[in-house]
Design a protein around this motif. Structure first.
Motif, short mmCIF file in Angstrom:
data_model
loop_
_atom_site.label_atom_id
_atom_site.label_comp_id
_atom_site.label_asym_id
_atom_site.label_seq_id
_atom_site.Cartn_x
_atom_site.Cartn_y
_atom_site.Cartn_z
N PHE A 42 -41.65 25.40 4.57
CA PHE A 42 -40.71 24.77 3.64
C PHE A 42 -39.39 24.47 4.34
N PRO A 43 -38.62 23.51 3.82
CA PRO A 43 -37.27 23.26 4.36
C PRO A 43 -36.33 24.43 4.05
N TRP A 44 -35.24 24.50 4.76
CA TRP A 44 -34.32 25.63 4.63
C TRP A 44 -33.87 25.91 3.20
N PRO A 45 -33.48 24.91 2.39
CA PRO A 45 -33.04 25.25 1.03
C PRO A 45 -34.12 25.95 0.21
N LEU A 46 -35.38 25.53 0.38
CA LEU A 46 -36.44 26.20 -0.38
C LEU A 46 -36.73 27.59 0.16
N ARG A 47 -36.54 27.80 1.44
CA ARG A 47 -36.70 29.16 1.97
C ARG A 47 -35.68 30.09 1.32
N MET A 48 -34.47 29.58 1.15
CA MET A 48 -33.42 30.38 0.51
C MET A 48 -33.79 30.67 -0.95
N LEU A 49 -34.29 29.65 -1.64
CA LEU A 49 -34.68 29.83 -3.04
C LEU A 49 -35.82 30.83 -3.17
N PHE A 50 -36.86 30.67 -2.36
CA PHE A 50 -38.03 31.54 -2.49
C PHE A 50 -37.73 32.97 -2.05
N ALA A 51 -36.76 33.15 -1.14
CA ALA A 51 -36.36 34.51 -0.77
C ALA A 51 -35.66 35.21 -1.92
N ALA A 71 -40.41 32.04 -8.43
CA ALA A 71 -40.51 30.59 -8.29
C ALA A 71 -41.60 30.22 -7.28
N LEU A 72 -41.70 31.01 -6.21
CA LEU A 72 -42.76 30.76 -5.23
C LEU A 72 -44.13 31.00 -5.84
N CYS A 99 -45.05 27.94 -7.78
CA CYS A 99 -45.38 26.84 -6.87
C CYS A 99 -46.71 27.08 -6.18
N LEU A 100 -47.03 28.33 -5.92
CA LEU A 100 -48.28 28.64 -5.23
C LEU A 100 -49.49 28.23 -6.06
N SER A 101 -49.38 28.31 -7.36
CA SER A 101 -50.51 27.92 -8.21
C SER A 101 -50.79 26.42 -8.09
N VAL A 102 -49.74 25.60 -8.02
CA VAL A 102 -49.97 24.15 -7.89
C VAL A 102 -50.42 23.80 -6.47
N ILE A 103 -49.99 24.58 -5.48
CA ILE A 103 -50.41 24.34 -4.10
C ILE A 103 -51.91 24.58 -3.95
N THR A 104 -52.39 25.71 -4.45
CA THR A 104 -53.81 26.03 -4.30
C THR A 104 -54.68 25.05 -5.09
N ARG A 105 -54.21 24.60 -6.26
CA ARG A 105 -54.99 23.63 -7.02
C ARG A 105 -55.08 22.30 -6.27
#
Length: 461
Positions: A97-106, A111-112, A115-121
């Motif tokens: 992920f880009p840096w801003p999303l790394r900060m958000l998911f940390a 939230a991750l 997002c993981l559910s839509v990624i696996t689908r």
């Protein structure tokens, strides 16, 4: 070093009226007690020559302890191979992920998870289409996702390692039938990444964490002030605390390794807007040992002691696994900044870092038809000694393994060592007899008396 530098970090933070969260404090406090006899131990004795020694308890933390992380790595990999991944091709997908999303998911692991559910689908739909089937056919795949919080430079880097069955199952007549898919071509990989980016951003907008204005999308969340600063500095390779806060981390550059030729794009890789998707590594059904090594790689601890050293000035050097294109071979940290880097890597409590999806999910009605049912030698609860550094007696199953719904005989530490290094530590080093645990000692007064007697007797001959 951590024992002496950790109070310095707390002192510098207190000057700014800030402090570390409780889960980070507990991680360091437990780590500083790991492997110390004064905190409790077991007595191990040989049935033959009566040789006896003491083995200390471990902290069993999952953030910064290299020893406990190595045990967790071996146990997790063995569990995945023996009880989860079937004998079909398995491909590793790595999504960064880009840096801003790394900060958000940390800061917001929930939230991750969404997002993981839509990624696996999206990945399952892609596999279904490449297998020549329709989503309406009920085709399913299986995914094991390991959320890694660290990069190779001790930086905070939230990214996903997904072990995806390289095909889909259909269930006709109540029996599973596996349809293998071909490797994705560059066009298919780019199309999938575009779809992932679109769905991730849409999910974040729906959750109110991403605001789309006339210029460009921006994140709308407030991280913890203290951890936000530490995590942001780790993501951007900056010094987090102290008089040099905000400056770039010191590095060691070998001019002979500087490369002016741009590195070619990795095969089976698509990148866009800070996102990266890689699907280059695949293990065939007969390559179970290679797959187990891959499982160990994605579940490895954050810190590698082999790459860590201290120079004459007391600075911590961390060697990069591969030199950067500018010739950087090592990162150099001050003691306090090194502790801050470790603090950024501590995961939030009560958040699983290993997830199961599709036919491998614990509640999947198809899981019992898919997963292997291999037997392990040894009985549950059997007492065995620890390793020579004083680590754990008997490993319990990982929380994710327990959630799988299958009773399993957990690997003991001795079994893990023998599985990886072909080294049987249940054998007495003096006479070759069998070692056994005769007592575990946790009473402080008894601990003090035994250690005092041991010190008076001197080291064993």
């Amino acid at each position: 070093m951590i024992e002496s530098a950790f109070p310095l970090l707390l002192a510098q933070m207190s000057k700014r009226d800030s402090r570390l969260p409780g889960f980070v404090m507990r991680e360091f406090e437990q780590y500083l007690q790991c492997g110390r006899l004064e905190n409790g131990f077991v007595r191990v004795k040989c049935d033959g020559c009566r040789h006896e020694h003491l083995v200390a308890f471990s902290c069993k933390q999952r953030g910064i302890c290299p020893s406990c992380g190595a045990r967790r790595m071996v146990e997790s990999a063995a569990h995945l191979i023996d009880y989860v991944l079937p004998d079909v091709p398995v491909r590793q997908w790595v999504l960064s992920f880009p840096w801003p999303l790394r900060m958000l998911f940390a800061a917001r692991p929930d939230a991750l998870s969404r997002c993981l559910s839509v990624i696996t689908r999206a990945i399952q739909s892609d596999l279904t289409h490449r297998a020549g089937l329709k989503v309406s056919s009920g085709a399913r795949t299986g995914v094991v996702t390991v959320i890694q919080r660290f990069g190779g430079a001790l930086n905070l880097n939230i990214h996903l390692h997904m072990l995806v069955l390289d095909g889909v199952y259909t269930f006709e007549g109540g029996r599973p039938h596996f349809h293998r898919t071909r490797a994705p071509d560059p066009v298919q990989l780019k199309r999938l990444l575009d779809r992932l980016i679109h769905r991730i951003l849409r999910r974040l907008v729906t959750d109110g964490l991403l605001v789309v204005d006339s210029e460009q999308p921006r994140l709308d969340f407030q991280p913890d002030e203290t951890m936000g600063n530490i995590e942001s500095a780790s993501i951007r390779y900056r010094i987090a605390v102290g008089p040099d806060a905000g400056r770039r981390t010191m590095v060691i550059i070998d001019p002979h390794l500087v490369s002016e030729v741009p590195r070619s794009t990795k095969p089976f890789t698509a990148a866009r807007d800070g996102f990266s998707l890689n699907a280059a590594v695949v293990c065939q059904p007969h390559q179970r040992q290679r797959l187990e090594r891959l499982c160990r790689y994605i579940t490895r601890p954050a810190v590698s002691l082999k790459r860590l050293s201290v120079d004459a000035k007391g600075h911590i050097r961390y060697a990069l696994k591969h030199p950067w294109s500018n010739g950087t071979t090592h990162l150099v940290f001050g003691p306090v900044d090194f502790i801050a880097r470790l603090a950024a890597l501590v995961p939030r409590p009560r958040r699983h870092l290993t997830r199961y999806h599709g036919v491998l999910a614990p509640n999947s009605p198809y899981r019992s038809m898919i997963v292997p049912r291999r037997k392990r030698q040894g009985r549950v609860g059997q007492s065995v000694p620890k390793d020579s550094e004083g680590q754990c007696l008997q490993s319990m199953p990982e929380p994710d393994a327990v959630e799988s719904g299958y009773p399993l005989a957990p690997l003991t530490w001795a079994q893990r060592l023998k599985r990886v290094f072909d080294n049987d530590i249940t054998v007495c080093p003096k006479c070759g007899g069998r070692l056994r645990v005769i007592a575990d000692v946790t009473d402080p007064e008894l601990i003090r008396r035994i250690l005092a007697h041991r010190a008076q007797r001197g080291p064993p001959v």
